[in-house]
Motif scaffolding. Structure first.
Motif, PDB file in Angstrom:
ATOM      1  N   TYR A   1     -69.512  50.641 -89.054  1.00 40.53           N
ATOM      2  CA  TYR A   1     -69.635  49.485 -89.921  1.00 40.53           C
ATOM      3  C   TYR A   1     -71.214  48.864 -90.180  1.00 40.53           C
ATOM      4  CZ  TYR A   1     -64.759  49.052 -88.681  1.00 40.53           C
ATOM      5  OH  TYR A   1     -63.372  49.141 -88.563  1.00 40.53           O
ATOM      6  N   ASP A   2     -71.166  48.169 -91.254  1.00 43.60           N
ATOM      7  CA  ASP A   2     -72.356  47.637 -91.772  1.00 43.60           C
ATOM      8  C   ASP A   2     -72.668  46.260 -91.232  1.00 43.60           C
ATOM      9  OD1 ASP A   2     -72.697  49.676 -93.766  1.00 43.60           O
ATOM     10  OD2 ASP A   2     -71.066  48.922 -94.587  1.00 43.60           O
ATOM     11  N   ALA A   3     -72.000  45.358 -90.738  1.00 40.50           N
ATOM     12  CA  ALA A   3     -72.001  44.033 -90.283  1.00 40.50           C
ATOM     13  C   ALA A   3     -70.861  43.761 -89.285  1.00 40.50           C
ATOM     14  CB  ALA A   3     -72.138  43.213 -91.409  1.00 40.50           C
ATOM     15  N   LEU A   4     -71.185  42.578 -88.613  1.00 40.86           N
ATOM     16  CA  LEU A   4     -70.126  41.984 -87.663  1.00 40.86           C
ATOM     17  C   LEU A   4     -70.091  40.625 -87.836  1.00 40.86           C
ATOM     18  CD1 LEU A   4     -68.641  42.328 -84.980  1.00 40.86           C
ATOM     19  CD2 LEU A   4     -70.831  41.746 -83.668  1.00 40.86           C
ATOM     20  N   ILE A   5     -68.877  39.986 -88.020  1.00 41.69           N
ATOM     21  CA  ILE A   5     -68.662  38.693 -88.047  1.00 41.69           C
ATOM     22  C   ILE A   5     -67.827  38.223 -86.682  1.00 41.69           C
ATOM     23  CG2 ILE A   5     -66.694  38.950 -89.465  1.00 41.69           C
ATOM     24  CD1 ILE A   5     -67.894  36.321 -90.925  1.00 41.69           C
ATOM     25  N   ILE A   6     -68.088  36.991 -85.972  1.00 41.22           N
ATOM     26  CA  ILE A   6     -67.658  36.727 -84.749  1.00 41.22           C
ATOM     27  C   ILE A   6     -67.156  35.257 -85.005  1.00 41.22           C
ATOM     28  CG2 ILE A   6     -67.862  36.151 -82.339  1.00 41.22           C
ATOM     29  CD1 ILE A   6     -69.947  38.396 -82.174  1.00 41.22           C
ATOM     30  N   PRO A   7     -66.100  34.807 -85.115  1.00 42.82           N
ATOM     31  CA  PRO A   7     -65.624  33.636 -85.246  1.00 42.82           C
ATOM     32  C   PRO A   7     -65.482  32.913 -84.002  1.00 42.82           C
ATOM     33  CG  PRO A   7     -63.698  35.148 -86.086  1.00 42.82           C
ATOM     34  CD  PRO A   7     -64.962  35.814 -85.602  1.00 42.82           C
ATOM     35  N   GLY A   8     -65.594  31.381 -84.200  1.00 37.33           N
ATOM     36  CA  GLY A   8     -65.281  30.664 -82.904  1.00 37.33           C
ATOM     37  C   GLY A   8     -64.090  30.377 -82.423  1.00 37.33           C
ATOM     38  N   GLY A   9     -63.809  29.285 -81.716  1.00 39.42           N
ATOM     39  CA  GLY A   9     -62.557  28.724 -81.125  1.00 39.42           C
ATOM     40  C   GLY A   9     -62.528  29.101 -79.881  1.00 39.42           C
ATOM     41  N   ARG A  10     -61.354  29.267 -79.292  1.00 42.01           N
ATOM     42  CA  ARG A  10     -61.237  29.514 -77.553  1.00 42.01           C
ATOM     43  C   ARG A  10     -61.276  31.102 -77.288  1.00 42.01           C
ATOM     44  NH1 ARG A  10     -56.416  26.377 -76.912  1.00 42.01           N
ATOM     45  NH2 ARG A  10     -55.846  28.256 -75.377  1.00 42.01           N
ATOM     46  N   ALA A  11     -61.166  32.010 -78.389  1.00 39.64           N
ATOM     47  CA  ALA A  11     -61.031  33.372 -77.832  1.00 39.64           C
ATOM     48  C   ALA A  11     -62.228  33.912 -77.640  1.00 39.64           C
ATOM     49  CB  ALA A  11     -60.562  34.031 -79.341  1.00 39.64           C
ATOM     50  N   PRO A  12     -63.695  33.315 -77.924  1.00 38.48           N
ATOM     51  CA  PRO A  12     -64.756  33.917 -77.438  1.00 38.48           C
ATOM     52  C   PRO A  12     -64.793  33.738 -75.918  1.00 38.48           C
ATOM     53  CG  PRO A  12     -65.342  32.943 -79.527  1.00 38.48           C
ATOM     54  CD  PRO A  12     -63.929  32.628 -79.078  1.00 38.48           C
ATOM     55  N   GLU A  13     -64.210  32.656 -75.293  1.00 32.23           N
ATOM     56  CA  GLU A  13     -64.125  32.285 -73.939  1.00 32.23           C
ATOM     57  C   GLU A  13     -63.938  33.475 -73.110  1.00 32.23           C
ATOM     58  OE1 GLU A  13     -61.132  29.471 -72.204  1.00 32.23           O
ATOM     59  OE2 GLU A  13     -62.881  28.474 -72.819  1.00 32.23           O
ATOM     60  N   TYR A  14     -62.660  34.307 -73.580  1.00 35.99           N
ATOM     61  CA  TYR A  14     -62.242  35.428 -72.837  1.00 35.99           C
ATOM     62  C   TYR A  14     -62.620  36.585 -73.339  1.00 35.99           C
ATOM     63  CZ  TYR A  14     -58.550  35.753 -76.266  1.00 35.99           C
ATOM     64  OH  TYR A  14     -57.646  36.068 -77.440  1.00 35.99           O
ATOM     65  N   LEU A  15     -63.001  36.767 -74.632  1.00 37.57           N
ATOM     66  CA  LEU A  15     -63.494  37.971 -75.262  1.00 37.57           C
ATOM     67  C   LEU A  15     -64.531  38.568 -74.642  1.00 37.57           C
ATOM     68  CD1 LEU A  15     -62.503  37.387 -78.969  1.00 37.57           C
ATOM     69  CD2 LEU A  15     -61.599  39.203 -77.338  1.00 37.57           C
ATOM     70  N   ARG A  16     -65.507  37.589 -74.182  1.00 41.29           N
ATOM     71  CA  ARG A  16     -66.997  37.835 -73.661  1.00 41.29           C
ATOM     72  C   ARG A  16     -66.534  38.588 -72.190  1.00 41.29           C
ATOM     73  NH1 ARG A  16     -69.037  31.885 -71.683  1.00 41.29           N
ATOM     74  NH2 ARG A  16     -66.898  31.242 -71.004  1.00 41.29           N
TER      75      ARG A  16
END
Length: 188
Positions: free
Chosen positions: A81-96
């Motif tokens: 991949y050439d780049a990364l995008i990380i949306p917000g919301g509650r998902a990052p809380e457990y994806l981390r």
């Protein structure tokens, strides 16, 4: 602008606008975006949540759409991949909490590829240990994590974004025009 291959890491209760708008915008201008979630495969969906600012002390949350993933997390090699995008919301809380997610995120910083994170997406950046001495905007509730991970929380207007090297961040979805514009500039 040459077409880029962009990885989007998302999960259940990702913020609706912060997932759908960048996904569709990047496709519209000719980029390929592979949206993945740990433990899910292409064709599965994640539930989204709509966060709004209605005058309360924090955002409100309502059930959003189902967002269909178009790639399989277990098959992803971030080097493709050439780049990364990380949306917000509650998902990052457990994806981390997922070591594979953090390894993928670190790859983009080690190779200096463009990264865009919005709102609570900064929680993943903090957990990955990639914010040391970097300016980073996010939803204000993420300020302690950014600062404790060595980043520099940057308080900006809710409709603004900031670029620090290969990293573009913004506080929330009202910043989409600025955030996506700055990210697109890094993709050239």
């Amino acid at each position: 602008m040459s077409n880029k291959k962009i990885l989007m890491i998302t999960g259940d209760f990702t913020e609706d606008y912060e997932t759908m708008v960048p996904f569709q915008t990047l496709l519209t201008v000719g980029h390929r975006v592979d949206a993945v979630c740990p433990d899910k495969v292409s064709g599965d969906s994640v539930a989204t949540a709509i966060h709004d600012f209605e005058g309360d002390q924090t955002y409100t949350e309502k059930r959003g759409h189902n967002f269909t993933l178009n790639a399989t997390f277990a098959e992803i090699d971030p080097a493709d991949y050439d780049a990364l995008i990380i949306p917000g919301g509650r998902a990052p809380e457990y994806l981390r909490l997922n070591p594979a997610v953090l390894t993928m995120v670190r790859h983009f910083f080690e190779t200096n590829k463009p990264v865009a994170a919005v709102c609570h997406g900064a929680q993943i950046l903090s957990a990955a240990g990639v914010l040391k001495d970097r300016k980073c905007s996010a939803y204000p509730a993420c300020m302690p994590e950014i600062n404790q991970s060595g980043g520099i929380f940057t308080e900006i207007a809710i409709d603004a974004a900031i670029t620090d090297g290969n990293l573009v961040t913004a506080p929330a979805w009202p910043a989409h025009p600025a955030w996506l514009s700055q990210f697109l500039a890094l993709l050239k």
